[in-house]
Design a protein around this motif. Sequence first.
Motif, PDB file in Angstrom:
ATOM      1  N   ALA A 133       0.831  -1.210   0.000  1.00 20.82           N
ATOM      2  CA  ALA A 133       0.000   0.000   0.000  1.00 20.82           C
ATOM      3  C   ALA A 133       0.869   1.266   0.000  1.00 20.82           C
ATOM      4  O   ALA A 133       0.355   2.370   0.215  1.00 20.82           O
ATOM      5  N   GLY A 134       2.167   1.119  -0.185  1.00 24.68           N
ATOM      6  CA  GLY A 134       3.070   2.279  -0.245  1.00 24.68           C
ATOM      7  C   GLY A 134       3.462   2.805   1.122  1.00 24.68           C
ATOM      8  O   GLY A 134       4.038   3.896   1.249  1.00 24.68           O
ATOM      9  N   LEU A 135       3.159   2.034   2.170  1.00 27.22           N
ATOM     10  CA  LEU A 135       3.460   2.490   3.540  1.00 27.22           C
ATOM     11  C   LEU A 135       4.755   1.866   4.058  1.00 27.22           C
ATOM     12  O   LEU A 135       5.184   0.805   3.572  1.00 27.22           O
ATOM     13  N   VAL A 136       5.328   2.521   5.053  1.00 24.38           N
ATOM     14  CA  VAL A 136       6.457   1.959   5.783  1.00 24.38           C
ATOM     15  C   VAL A 136       5.852   1.219   6.981  1.00 24.38           C
ATOM     16  O   VAL A 136       4.903   1.725   7.601  1.00 24.38           O
ATOM     17  N   GLY A 137       6.348   0.034   7.279  1.00 25.14           N
ATOM     18  CA  GLY A 137       5.725  -0.764   8.336  1.00 25.14           C
ATOM     19  C   GLY A 137       6.720  -1.261   9.364  1.00 25.14           C
ATOM     20  O   GLY A 137       7.919  -1.405   9.089  1.00 25.14           O
ATOM     21  N   TYR A 138       6.196  -1.532  10.546  1.00 27.34           N
ATOM     22  CA  TYR A 138       6.986  -2.093  11.649  1.00 27.34           C
ATOM     23  C   TYR A 138       6.057  -3.036  12.412  1.00 27.34           C
ATOM     24  O   TYR A 138       4.869  -2.714  12.597  1.00 27.34           O
ATOM     25  N   ALA A 139       6.563  -4.170  12.843  1.00 25.39           N
ATOM     26  CA  ALA A 139       5.746  -5.072  13.659  1.00 25.39           C
ATOM     27  C   ALA A 139       6.634  -5.781  14.664  1.00 25.39           C
ATOM     28  O   ALA A 139       7.824  -6.015  14.402  1.00 25.39           O
ATOM     29  N   CYS A 140       6.066  -6.086  15.824  1.00 25.46           N
ATOM     30  CA  CYS A 140       6.806  -6.870  16.814  1.00 25.46           C
ATOM     31  C   CYS A 140       5.828  -7.616  17.717  1.00 25.46           C
ATOM     32  O   CYS A 140       4.673  -7.215  17.854  1.00 25.46           O
ATOM     33  N   ASP A 274       2.849   6.736   6.642  1.00 28.93           N
ATOM     34  CA  ASP A 274       2.581   7.114   5.255  1.00 28.93           C
ATOM     35  C   ASP A 274       3.550   8.219   4.824  1.00 28.93           C
ATOM     36  O   ASP A 274       3.424   9.375   5.266  1.00 28.93           O
ATOM     37  N   PRO A 275       4.528   7.896   3.935  1.00 26.63           N
ATOM     38  CA  PRO A 275       5.527   8.895   3.535  1.00 26.63           C
ATOM     39  C   PRO A 275       4.891  10.152   2.943  1.00 26.63           C
ATOM     40  O   PRO A 275       5.406  11.258   3.126  1.00 26.63           O
ATOM     41  N   SER A 276       3.748  10.003   2.269  1.00 24.07           N
ATOM     42  CA  SER A 276       3.173  11.187   1.615  1.00 24.07           C
ATOM     43  C   SER A 276       2.691  12.212   2.643  1.00 24.07           C
ATOM     44  O   SER A 276       2.658  13.405   2.360  1.00 24.07           O
ATOM     45  N   ARG A 277       2.356  11.762   3.848  1.00 24.57           N
ATOM     46  CA  ARG A 277       1.938  12.714   4.886  1.00 24.57           C
ATOM     47  C   ARG A 277       3.159  13.378   5.537  1.00 24.57           C
ATOM     48  O   ARG A 277       3.061  14.493   6.044  1.00 24.57           O
ATOM     49  N   PHE A 278       4.297  12.689   5.537  1.00 27.61           N
ATOM     50  CA  PHE A 278       5.521  13.306   6.082  1.00 27.61           C
ATOM     51  C   PHE A 278       6.080  14.328   5.099  1.00 27.61           C
ATOM     52  O   PHE A 278       6.632  15.340   5.493  1.00 27.61           O
ATOM     53  N   LEU A 279       5.941  14.024   3.787  1.00 30.80           N
ATOM     54  CA  LEU A 279       6.709  14.761   2.787  1.00 30.80           C
ATOM     55  C   LEU A 279       5.901  15.764   1.978  1.00 30.80           C
ATOM     56  O   LEU A 279       6.486  16.617   1.298  1.00 30.80           O
ATOM     57  N   GLY A 280       4.582  15.656   2.001  1.00 32.60           N
ATOM     58  CA  GLY A 280       3.754  16.567   1.212  1.00 32.60           C
ATOM     59  C   GLY A 280       4.176  16.555  -0.241  1.00 32.60           C
ATOM     60  O   GLY A 280       4.280  15.501  -0.870  1.00 32.60           O
ATOM     61  N   ASP A 281       4.481  17.762  -0.807  1.00 32.66           N
ATOM     62  CA  ASP A 281       4.828  17.882  -2.225  1.00 32.66           C
ATOM     63  C   ASP A 281       6.103  17.119  -2.594  1.00 32.66           C
ATOM     64  O   ASP A 281       6.346  16.832  -3.762  1.00 32.66           O
ATOM     65  N   GLU A 282       6.927  16.884  -1.582  1.00 30.12           N
ATOM     66  CA  GLU A 282       8.209  16.186  -1.854  1.00 30.12           C
ATOM     67  C   GLU A 282       8.026  14.671  -1.938  1.00 30.12           C
ATOM     68  O   GLU A 282       8.988  13.933  -2.152  1.00 30.12           O
ATOM     69  N   ALA A 283       6.786  14.217  -1.725  1.00 28.17           N
ATOM     70  CA  ALA A 283       6.563  12.762  -1.690  1.00 28.17           C
ATOM     71  C   ALA A 283       7.039  12.145  -2.995  1.00 28.17           C
ATOM     72  O   ALA A 283       6.986  12.781  -4.045  1.00 28.17           O
ATOM     73  N   HIS A 284       7.484  10.941  -2.916  1.00 27.21           N
ATOM     74  CA  HIS A 284       8.015  10.090  -4.000  1.00 27.21           C
ATOM     75  C   HIS A 284       9.523  10.219  -4.140  1.00 27.21           C
ATOM     76  O   HIS A 284      10.153   9.278  -4.590  1.00 27.21           O
ATOM     77  N   HIS A 285      10.128  11.369  -3.730  1.00 30.21           N
ATOM     78  CA  HIS A 285      11.601  11.401  -3.734  1.00 30.21           C
ATOM     79  C   HIS A 285      12.143  10.349  -2.771  1.00 30.21           C
ATOM     80  O   HIS A 285      13.237   9.845  -2.955  1.00 30.21           O
ATOM     81  N   HIS A 286      11.345  10.058  -1.733  1.00 33.41           N
ATOM     82  CA  HIS A 286      11.852   9.123  -0.728  1.00 33.41           C
ATOM     83  C   HIS A 286      12.178   7.770  -1.358  1.00 33.41           C
ATOM     84  O   HIS A 286      13.132   7.116  -0.957  1.00 33.41           O
ATOM     85  N   LEU A 287      11.391   7.366  -2.375  1.00 31.04           N
ATOM     86  CA  LEU A 287      11.644   6.061  -2.994  1.00 31.04           C
ATOM     87  C   LEU A 287      12.965   6.085  -3.768  1.00 31.04           C
ATOM     88  O   LEU A 287      13.772   5.153  -3.671  1.00 31.04           O
ATOM     89  N   ASP A 288      13.214   7.178  -4.507  1.00 35.33           N
ATOM     90  CA  ASP A 288      14.466   7.276  -5.271  1.00 35.33           C
ATOM     91  C   ASP A 288      15.670   7.358  -4.328  1.00 35.33           C
ATOM     92  O   ASP A 288      16.708   6.743  -4.570  1.00 35.33           O
ATOM     93  N   ARG A 289      15.481   8.116  -3.253  1.00 36.07           N
ATOM     94  CA  ARG A 289      16.616   8.264  -2.319  1.00 36.07           C
ATOM     95  C   ARG A 289      16.933   6.926  -1.645  1.00 36.07           C
ATOM     96  O   ARG A 289      18.093   6.585  -1.418  1.00 36.07           O
TER      97      ARG A 289
END
Length: 335
Positions: A133-140, A274-289
């Motif tokens: 779903a394009g999210l970053v996840g953590y589980a324990c 959700d990276p898009s909520r952290f990054l706003g307009d900058e979203a999607h650069h996170h995947l390339d980086r």
Amino acid sequence: METVNLTLSEAYTLAREVLSSNGFSAEHADAIARNVTAGERDGCVSHGLWRLLGIVETLRKGKVSADARPQIFDQAPAIVKADAGGAFSLVAYEQALPLLISKASACGIAALAINRCVHFSALFADIEPLTDAGLVGYACTPSHAWVAPSGGTRPLFGTNPIAFGWPRKGKPPYIFDMATSAAARGEIQLHLRAGKAIPEGWGIDSEGRPSTDPQAVLNGAMLTFGGHKGSAFAAMVELLAGPLIGDMTSAESLAWDEGAGGLPYGGELILALDPSRFLGDEAHHHLDRAETLFAAMQEQGARLPGERRFSSREKSLLEGVTITRSLFEDISALR
Ligand code: PYC
């Protein structure tokens, strides 16, 4: 050693029949069968078809519900709670997942606490729907008190796995799923089944002496990975998926089991970001980086977590899975 090859569909059908004939409801039998087939398919044999033996044993000992319907609670703007009602965690997770994802999209970060669940499954399977779903996840999740804290010799922590996932464009996600013990307990049990010694550093016997005898370590204590570092992570998992979410620590889970030998009972904590909520307009650069980082790791010869799992998946989709005949017969005899 004699082996048996099964297509993935035959593996699922075998698992499903074993579970249904032992009394699991259709929804639990389906979720568990899909999960153990996926473990085997991905080369994670300690969480594959072999698990059916412990799953059925736990049911026969009265330590898991065969049919509880989970209850899902919208607990707070960014918190979902799922009460598994004493059943395995998988159905509760599947039913709570849509609300977790929508809360993560709305708030940027959301948590799901699954309570009162029996747990046997590999956490990477819980992370994949989040990265899909394009999210970053953590589980324990904690387990039973099987592992000594660093500096100690008596079991206190569970094997306390941690999983983390990062989505990738057009590539399998980056997902690690690791016990905070030197190995999963299932690995030690599989060594015992195969009559093999375990590597040094996995555990100690009941006198606190280092041992490579799987039975002596199962009776004694497992060790954390990386000494005090793994021990700190193990304690963190106890706290996050125990007291924080109102559920059991590994010591409490083992006490609740009262020597029956059932699988661990307690909670699981899952976070979705959700990276898009952290990054706003900058979203999607996170995947390339992230790709730049992964490429730099690979340039040095490092393998990304999950690579082996995904190549094993491709192979199993074509060739099926191979298990020992003795395991096939033990599983078949459960029907
Ligand atoms: O193999 O580490 C393990 C495990 C944890 C919970 C059940 N089995």
